[in-house]
Design a protein around this motif. Structure first.
Motif, PDB file in Angstrom:
ATOM      1  N   THR A  81       0.876  -1.083   0.116  1.00  7.18           N
ATOM      2  CA  THR A  81       0.254   0.119   0.192  1.00  7.18           C
ATOM      3  C   THR A  81       0.982   1.113  -0.035  1.00  7.18           C
ATOM      4  O   THR A  81       1.666   1.299   0.680  1.00  7.18           O
ATOM      5  CB  THR A  81      -0.954   0.182   1.175  1.00  7.18           C
ATOM      6  OG1 THR A  81      -1.824  -1.128   1.205  1.00  7.18           O
ATOM      7  CG2 THR A  81      -1.823   1.383   1.336  1.00  7.18           C
ATOM      8  N   LYS A  82       0.651   2.236  -0.729  1.00  8.43           N
ATOM      9  CA  LYS A  82       1.583   3.389  -0.906  1.00  8.43           C
ATOM     10  C   LYS A  82       0.589   4.487  -1.579  1.00  8.43           C
ATOM     11  O   LYS A  82      -0.540   4.454  -2.373  1.00  8.43           O
ATOM     12  CB  LYS A  82       2.681   3.193  -1.740  1.00  8.43           C
ATOM     13  CG  LYS A  82       2.674   3.165  -3.288  1.00  8.43           C
ATOM     14  CD  LYS A  82       3.910   2.950  -4.104  1.00  8.43           C
ATOM     15  CE  LYS A  82       3.645   2.893  -5.387  1.00  8.43           C
ATOM     16  NZ  LYS A  82       4.877   3.055  -6.462  1.00  8.43           N
ATOM     17  N   ASP A  83       1.188   5.878  -1.361  1.00  7.31           N
ATOM     18  CA  ASP A  83       0.605   6.962  -1.777  1.00  7.31           C
ATOM     19  C   ASP A  83       1.402   7.483  -2.950  1.00  7.31           C
ATOM     20  O   ASP A  83       2.413   7.385  -3.052  1.00  7.31           O
ATOM     21  CB  ASP A  83       0.531   8.031  -0.572  1.00  7.31           C
ATOM     22  CG  ASP A  83      -0.352   7.806   0.553  1.00  7.31           C
ATOM     23  OD1 ASP A  83      -1.329   6.938   0.538  1.00  7.31           O
ATOM     24  OD2 ASP A  83       0.038   8.302   1.728  1.00  7.31           O
ATOM     25  N   ARG A  85       1.405  10.568  -5.726  1.00  6.25           N
ATOM     26  CA  ARG A  85       1.222  11.919  -5.921  1.00  6.25           C
ATOM     27  C   ARG A  85       1.470  12.171  -7.385  1.00  6.25           C
ATOM     28  O   ARG A  85       2.761  11.908  -7.937  1.00  6.25           O
ATOM     29  CB  ARG A  85       2.095  12.475  -5.124  1.00  6.25           C
ATOM     30  CG  ARG A  85       1.806  14.262  -5.247  1.00  6.25           C
ATOM     31  CD  ARG A  85       2.623  14.944  -4.482  1.00  6.25           C
ATOM     32  NE  ARG A  85       2.325  14.911  -3.040  1.00  6.25           N
ATOM     33  CZ  ARG A  85       1.497  15.733  -2.294  1.00  6.25           C
ATOM     34  NH1 ARG A  85       1.027  16.843  -2.764  1.00  6.25           N
ATOM     35  NH2 ARG A  85       1.387  15.579  -0.808  1.00  6.25           N
ATOM     36  N   ILE A  91      -3.888  13.168  -5.606  1.00  5.28           N
ATOM     37  CA  ILE A  91      -3.006  11.908  -4.654  1.00  5.28           C
ATOM     38  C   ILE A  91      -3.878  10.794  -4.639  1.00  5.28           C
ATOM     39  O   ILE A  91      -5.066  11.116  -4.132  1.00  5.28           O
ATOM     40  CB  ILE A  91      -2.643  12.689  -3.423  1.00  5.28           C
ATOM     41  CG1 ILE A  91      -1.698  14.140  -3.534  1.00  5.28           C
ATOM     42  CG2 ILE A  91      -2.068  11.660  -2.443  1.00  5.28           C
ATOM     43  CD1 ILE A  91      -1.850  14.787  -2.366  1.00  5.28           C
ATOM     44  N   TYR A  92      -3.308   9.611  -4.456  1.00  5.56           N
ATOM     45  CA  TYR A  92      -4.019   8.521  -4.524  1.00  5.56           C
ATOM     46  C   TYR A  92      -3.717   7.619  -3.511  1.00  5.56           C
ATOM     47  O   TYR A  92      -2.066   7.501  -3.474  1.00  5.56           O
ATOM     48  CB  TYR A  92      -4.111   7.733  -5.914  1.00  5.56           C
ATOM     49  CG  TYR A  92      -4.842   8.477  -6.842  1.00  5.56           C
ATOM     50  CD1 TYR A  92      -6.342   8.508  -7.129  1.00  5.56           C
ATOM     51  CD2 TYR A  92      -4.146   9.205  -7.897  1.00  5.56           C
ATOM     52  CE1 TYR A  92      -6.758   9.567  -8.132  1.00  5.56           C
ATOM     53  CE2 TYR A  92      -4.654  10.055  -9.078  1.00  5.56           C
ATOM     54  CZ  TYR A  92      -6.106  10.049  -8.947  1.00  5.56           C
ATOM     55  OH  TYR A  92      -6.599  10.819  -9.945  1.00  5.56           O
ATOM     56  N   LYS A  93      -4.190   6.761  -2.802  1.00  2.00           N
ATOM     57  CA  LYS A  93      -3.831   5.877  -2.010  1.00  2.00           C
ATOM     58  C   LYS A  93      -4.143   4.349  -2.768  1.00  2.00           C
ATOM     59  O   LYS A  93      -5.211   4.315  -2.711  1.00  2.00           O
ATOM     60  CB  LYS A  93      -4.532   5.769  -0.501  1.00  2.00           C
ATOM     61  CG  LYS A  93      -4.058   4.464   0.284  1.00  2.00           C
ATOM     62  CD  LYS A  93      -4.645   4.783   1.786  1.00  2.00           C
ATOM     63  CE  LYS A  93      -4.259   3.782   2.911  1.00  2.00           C
ATOM     64  NZ  LYS A  93      -5.191   3.852   3.914  1.00  2.00           N
ATOM     65  N   CYS A  94      -3.135   3.692  -2.922  1.00  2.00           N
ATOM     66  CA  CYS A  94      -3.136   2.604  -3.849  1.00  2.00           C
ATOM     67  C   CYS A  94      -2.687   1.188  -3.009  1.00  2.00           C
ATOM     68  O   CYS A  94      -1.816   1.359  -2.321  1.00  2.00           O
ATOM     69  CB  CYS A  94      -2.355   2.520  -4.873  1.00  2.00           C
ATOM     70  SG  CYS A  94      -2.756   3.986  -5.825  1.00  2.00           S
ATOM     71  N   MET A 114      -7.352  10.725  -2.571  1.00  2.00           N
ATOM     72  CA  MET A 114      -6.958  11.309  -1.411  1.00  2.00           C
ATOM     73  C   MET A 114      -6.786  12.871  -1.314  1.00  2.00           C
ATOM     74  O   MET A 114      -6.289  13.602  -0.491  1.00  2.00           O
ATOM     75  CB  MET A 114      -5.835  10.605  -0.384  1.00  2.00           C
ATOM     76  CG  MET A 114      -5.889   9.272  -0.376  1.00  2.00           C
ATOM     77  SD  MET A 114      -7.277   8.907   1.041  1.00  2.00           S
ATOM     78  CE  MET A 114      -6.488   9.368   2.362  1.00  2.00           C
ATOM     79  N   VAL A 118      -6.004  15.481   1.561  1.00  2.00           N
ATOM     80  CA  VAL A 118      -4.450  15.993   2.125  1.00  2.00           C
ATOM     81  C   VAL A 118      -4.274  17.235   1.982  1.00  2.00           C
ATOM     82  O   VAL A 118      -3.776  17.910   2.742  1.00  2.00           O
ATOM     83  CB  VAL A 118      -3.613  15.068   0.913  1.00  2.00           C
ATOM     84  CG1 VAL A 118      -2.115  15.589   1.199  1.00  2.00           C
ATOM     85  CG2 VAL A 118      -3.607  13.538   1.308  1.00  2.00           C
TER      86      VAL A 118
END
Length: 296
Positions: A81-83, A85, A91-94, A114, A118
């Motif tokens: 899981t990572k953010d 940009r 910005i996406y949390k994947c 996100m 953010v």
């Protein structure tokens, strides 16, 4: 036995139908892959995030989809899981995970936007930092300039102090410059809500070009203006748009340095464009363009 098997198949079918409905209405992007890492299914939100049409990516691997988010997903490890940009400030949390179906692993991506969360958190943090910095700097510079002004007045009639007074005057000007500098930073969190009125893009471009002519002339930069007569009026806040356009032209001039060309043009139906022959920016700078206070 046959009745139980029929009931089981019906239950599985209903369950799959329910999961399909959840995918379609989910606010998160969902991308399901096969064993070879090829896309077998995605929901409308995922297609929008990837900026593709759904039928265009079926059967493709993530690395073969030429969009920034897809390329970022292709580098993820399973159960990671990572953010992410992107350059457009989104910005996406994947999450890259898997589920078990009939004893086999099926990889999938979950993508949560996100950006708004953010941005709100960062804005609050910046507001606190800016208020603290502005308060401390203004208090300090006010005391320094007051002391230097008093000392300067006391030395007016003292012979041999002209050089000293000139240095003090330079210090006073630097303090005022610092005050203006920090005030501009503080203004970032005080930008008013836009007041939209139907306005002319051609008039906006003309006003900003005329305002920046002097700066460009000092740098021996040829500032050109091309306005299309067919450009439509658009709803905008003229004051805020003038500030944006002036800053863009200023950045173009700084990118060029001395000698060059800047072109401001309006394009139908409602586009305004600024082009220059400056040196441009590298990828690292492009990734940070929307970071507050970042500057080259």
């Amino acid at each position: 036995m046959m009745g139980q098997l029929k009931q089981e198949r019906l239950r599985v079918r209903e369950q799959n139908h329910f999961l399909d409905l959840l995918m379609q209405v989910s606010p998160m992007g969902v991308i399901i892959l096969n064993f070879g890492g090829e896309v077998t299914q995605l929901n409308p939100v995922a297609a929008k995030m990837l900026r593709v049409k759904m039928h265009e990516v079926i059967g493709k691997k993530m690395a073969g989809i030429a969009t920034p988010l897809a390329l970022a997903l292709s580098t993820m490890e399973l159960e990671e899981t990572k953010d992410v940009r992107l350059e457009d400030a989104n910005i996406y949390k994947c999450t890259y995970a898997y589920f078990i179906d009939q004893g086999f692993r099926h990889p999938f991506f979950l993508i949560e936007r996100m950006t708004d969360v953010v941005m709100r958190a960062e804005k609050k943090a910046y507001e606190k930092v800016i208020r603290l910095i502005a308060h401390e700097v203004n208090n300090t510079t006010a005391g320094i300039t007051s002391t230097l002004d008093t000392l300067n007045e006391a030395l007016v009639d003292v012979e041999g102090t002209e050089d000293m007074r000139q240095v003090m005057q330079v210090c006073v000007e630097r303090c005022y410059s610092m005050g203006r500098f920090i005030t501009r930073f503080a203004d970032v969190v005080k930008i008013p809500e836009p007041t939209l009125t139907m306005s002319s893009l051609n008039e906006l471009a003309t006003v900003c070009a005329r305002f920046m002519e002097g700066i460009c002339a000092d740098r021996q930069i040829n500032l050109q203006l091309q306005c299309s007569d067919e450009v439509n009026d658009v709803p905008m806040d003229v004051s805020l748009m003038e500030q944006v356009l002036v800053n863009i032209i200023k950045n173009s001039a700084e990118s060029i340095g001395v000698g060059g060309d800047i072109l401001i043009r309006t394009i139908t139906p409602a586009t305004i464009e600024v082009a220059d022959n400056g040196k441009g920016i590298d990828q690292d700078t492009a990734d940070r363009l929307f970071t507050p206070f970042f500057s080259t």
